[in-house]
Design a protein around this motif. Structure first.
Motif, short mmCIF file in Angstrom:
data_model
loop_
_atom_site.label_atom_id
_atom_site.label_comp_id
_atom_site.label_asym_id
_atom_site.label_seq_id
_atom_site.Cartn_x
_atom_site.Cartn_y
_atom_site.Cartn_z
N LYS A 314 0.81 -1.21 0.00
CA LYS A 314 0.00 0.00 0.00
C LYS A 314 0.86 1.27 0.00
N TYR A 315 1.83 1.33 0.88
CA TYR A 315 2.60 2.56 1.06
C TYR A 315 3.42 2.92 -0.17
N PHE A 316 3.95 1.91 -0.85
CA PHE A 316 4.77 2.17 -2.02
C PHE A 316 4.01 1.96 -3.33
N GLY A 317 2.70 1.68 -3.24
CA GLY A 317 1.92 1.43 -4.45
C GLY A 317 2.44 0.23 -5.20
N ALA A 318 2.65 -0.88 -4.49
CA ALA A 318 3.34 -2.03 -5.06
C ALA A 318 2.56 -3.32 -4.89
N THR A 319 1.23 -3.26 -5.04
CA THR A 319 0.42 -4.46 -4.84
C THR A 319 0.79 -5.56 -5.84
N GLY A 320 1.20 -5.18 -7.04
CA GLY A 320 1.57 -6.18 -8.04
C GLY A 320 2.91 -6.83 -7.80
N TRP A 321 3.74 -6.22 -6.96
CA TRP A 321 5.06 -6.78 -6.67
C TRP A 321 4.98 -7.95 -5.68
N ARG A 322 3.96 -7.95 -4.84
CA ARG A 322 3.81 -8.98 -3.80
C ARG A 322 5.03 -9.03 -2.90
N LEU A 323 5.21 -7.98 -2.09
CA LEU A 323 6.37 -7.86 -1.22
C LEU A 323 5.94 -7.75 0.23
N GLY A 324 6.44 -8.63 1.06
CA GLY A 324 6.13 -8.57 2.48
C GLY A 324 7.17 -9.31 3.29
N VAL A 325 7.10 -9.11 4.61
CA VAL A 325 8.00 -9.82 5.51
C VAL A 325 7.23 -10.29 6.74
N ILE A 326 7.70 -11.39 7.30
CA ILE A 326 7.28 -11.87 8.62
C ILE A 326 8.46 -11.66 9.55
N ALA A 327 8.19 -11.13 10.74
CA ALA A 327 9.27 -10.89 11.71
C ALA A 327 8.95 -11.59 13.02
N THR A 328 9.96 -12.22 13.61
CA THR A 328 9.86 -12.80 14.95
C THR A 328 11.16 -12.54 15.70
N THR A 329 11.10 -12.63 17.01
CA THR A 329 12.31 -12.49 17.81
C THR A 329 12.92 -13.88 18.04
N ARG A 330 14.19 -13.89 18.38
CA ARG A 330 14.87 -15.17 18.60
C ARG A 330 14.61 -15.74 19.98
N ASP A 331 13.91 -14.96 20.84
CA ASP A 331 13.44 -15.51 22.11
C ASP A 331 11.92 -15.64 22.07
N SER A 332 11.41 -16.05 20.92
CA SER A 332 9.97 -16.07 20.66
C SER A 332 9.21 -17.00 21.61
N ALA A 333 8.08 -16.50 22.09
CA ALA A 333 7.19 -17.34 22.90
C ALA A 333 6.66 -18.51 22.10
N VAL A 334 6.56 -18.35 20.78
CA VAL A 334 6.10 -19.44 19.92
C VAL A 334 7.10 -20.59 19.97
N ASP A 335 8.37 -20.28 19.92
CA ASP A 335 9.39 -21.33 20.00
C ASP A 335 9.33 -22.04 21.36
N ARG A 336 9.08 -21.27 22.42
CA ARG A 336 8.99 -21.89 23.74
C ARG A 336 7.78 -22.82 23.82
N GLN A 337 6.69 -22.44 23.17
CA GLN A 337 5.50 -23.30 23.18
C GLN A 337 5.74 -24.59 22.41
N ILE A 338 6.47 -24.49 21.30
CA ILE A 338 6.79 -25.71 20.54
C ILE A 338 7.64 -26.65 21.40
N ALA A 339 8.60 -26.10 22.13
CA ALA A 339 9.47 -26.91 22.98
C ALA A 339 8.70 -27.57 24.11
#
Length: 532
Positions: A314-339
């Motif tokens: 939206k911000y760069f007017g780039a819907t056709g580019w399909r650009l995104g990121v997922i971010a997590t921390t390395r002390d993620s609570a998700v990782d602790r739940q998997i363990a």
């Protein structure tokens, strides 16, 4: 002529209903359709696009050097020795080009401000724009990750977080991110059929629909924003998250369609809940955060518990580019739940990822996302295409190098003038809100009718008119396409208008068309009152 039964459309997603409304709006040859139903912006960042194309020309020349003895248009990998010096020569020769001038500034910024190695940056950008190698690492190219990480943290109000404690996964836009995350949460035993998931509402329609699919069969707990509180979440609603049966809270921030960021009080309440419930997973889609003033993501206040999704669309007017990121921390609570999963579940997961590592139990959730995105077995060819990653990097640098924030100010001004034009012609005073982004607006049917012609008229409209039928009548009589608020989880009759995809005079025309329709209903109301 038989009267159309509009009840048949009530179960359609707004984005499917849109096609029917467009067909009706286009059925009159004597007028122009105004489609305010799409969130696709009609503005875009041109300088980083120019830079990409110029970079591509340089990279193609470099490739041709490797097989210059051939005349068949065959190139090879760019030669590493002297690459940066040749690139700087290219920049000097073409310094008058806006795209090249930006590349020269970007090289300096990466080296002198971000402290990254210039040779490594140039090599990654040149090979990346050529797309001549698989993405390595598959999660994200190393220098690209460092640059985009800096951009995301700044824009999400999380600049104080340790860069070395974060991981990014470059993906094909925000929607791919959500699909990958839901899939991996399920594959890793973090959500299962019958589990409760909280959703901040109103919200982007597909996010209300995904939990009901037979892939997930989750139980939705809606956290309702209050229009009388400027579409903020009341504390009592947020406190629903204290229920230990709620596995995750899924929110779009700033919201879609109210276009309002969570205020400081809401952020404090969520932080308090997470302190009591360290197992709660927060999943936040912050695509509109770059349009907000002083934005703070949930990732800034509860980083270990948050999976952040950001899209450049939206911000760069780039819907056709399909650009995104997922971010997590390395002390993620998700990782602790998997363990902490039951032993049999962990054993099954170890087997699932055994072909990728000798220690699958230590595999981070974000790396599981990468593997799951390619059905694990195809992990060796995972990752976002390298030209897409290069464009993402150039977008990020363009924003960070704009010290005065001129691009951001221009976009904010554009959409806010459009908002003002619509409501000015509608004849309704639109309330200013420091938390509002104004990428979309919700036109409240009851509020508009009350503001223009009083309480009795507003009550009559709600009693006698079908909101879906109103949208079809608007499309048929005015050529204006709006989407029903109900499809986004809005409780009161309303219509969503995007403020991003038309020009200012067209939003004024929409306001005038809606005002004319309301006045026609008011004439019917007065006539019916005279008969009674």
């Amino acid at each position: 002529m038989a009267k159309t039964d509009y009840s048949q459309y009530t179960q359609l997603s707004p984005f499917e209903l849109k096609d029917n409304l467009i067909a009706l709006a286009q059925s009159h040859a004597d007028r122009t359709m105004l489609n305010a139903g799409r969130g696709n912006p009609n503005f875009m960042a041109t300088v980083p696009r120019r830079a990409l194309f110029q970079l591509g020309l340089f990279a193609a020349e470099e490739s041709e050097m490797s097989f210059s003895f051939l005349s068949e248009g065959v190139g090879g990998f760019p030669l590493q020795d002297g690459l940066t010096e040749r690139f700087q020569g290219f920049l000097r020769r073409h310094a008058q080009s806006p795209g090249v001038a930006f590349l020269a500034r970007a090289l300096s910024y990466v080296r002198d401000q971000l402290g990254l190695d210039a040779d490594t940056f140039v090599r990654e950008m040149v090979e990346g724009v050529l797309g001549c190698n698989y993405p390595v690492p598959d999660r994200m190219l190393l220098t690209s990750e460092a640059i985009v990480k800096e951009y995301v943290l700044r824009e999400m109000g999380a600049s104080t977080l340790d860069r070395d404690g974060l991981d990014l996964f470059a993906v094909e836009g925000g929607t791919a991110a959500m699909a990958y995350i839901f899939n991996s949460l399920r594959e890793n035993g973090l959500i299962a059929p019958g589990d409760k998931i909280a959703i901040g509402s109103p919200t982007f329609t597909p996010y209300l629909e995904i939990p009901h699919l037979n892939d997930y069969e989750l139980v939705e707990v809606l956290i309702e924003a209050d229009p009388d509180l400027g579409w903020q979440y009341p504390e009592a609603e947020l406190r629903k998250l204290e229920d230990p049966a709620v596995r995750a809270f899924f929110v779009v921030n700033p919201s879609n369609p109210p276009s309002v960021k969570i205020n400081d009080a809401g952020l404090r309440t969520i932080a308090d809940i997470v302190a009591k419930r360290p197992d709660l997973i927060l999943l936040t889609d912050d695509v509109y955060g770059t349009f907000a003033d002083d934005f703070r993501s949930l990732f800034a206040i509860c980083p270990a518990n948050t999976i952040l999704v950001y899209s450049f669309s939206k911000y760069f007017g780039a819907t056709g580019w399909r650009l995104g990121v997922i971010a997590t921390t390395r002390d993620s609570a998700v990782d602790r739940q998997i363990a902490a999963l039951p032993a049999d579940t962990r054993a099954a997961l170890d087997k699932r990822y055994a072909s990728l590592t000798t220690e699958p139990a230590k595999m981070k959730f974000i790396d599981r996302l990468v593997a799951d995105s390619r059905a694990v077995a195809l992990n060796h060819t995972a990752g976002l295409s390298t030209p897409q990653q290069v464009q993402m990097v150039l977008f990020a640098l363009f924003n960070m190098m704009d010290a005065g924030g001129s691009y951001k100010s221009a976009l904010k001004s554009i959409i806010r003038r459009r908002d003002a034009a619509l409501y000015r012609q509608l004849g309704e005073q639109h309330r200013d809100d420091e938390n509002s982004v104004d990428y979309y607006t919700l036109i409240d049917l009851q509020q508009t009718c009350r503001a223009l012609h009083g309480d009795a008229f507003a009550a009559w409209v709600l009693k006698t008119q079908n909101p879906i039928e109103l949208l079809f009548r608007i499309a048929d009589e005015t050529g204006v396409v709006l989407l029903p608020g109900k499809g986004f989880g809005v409780l009161h009759p309303s219509a969503r208008a995007s403020l991003a995809n038309l020009n200012e005079y067209q939003y004024a025309a929409i306001g005038s068309a809606l005002r004319k329709l309301v006045d026609e209903y008011f004439a019917q109301f007065k006539a019916s009152a005279g008969k009674s």
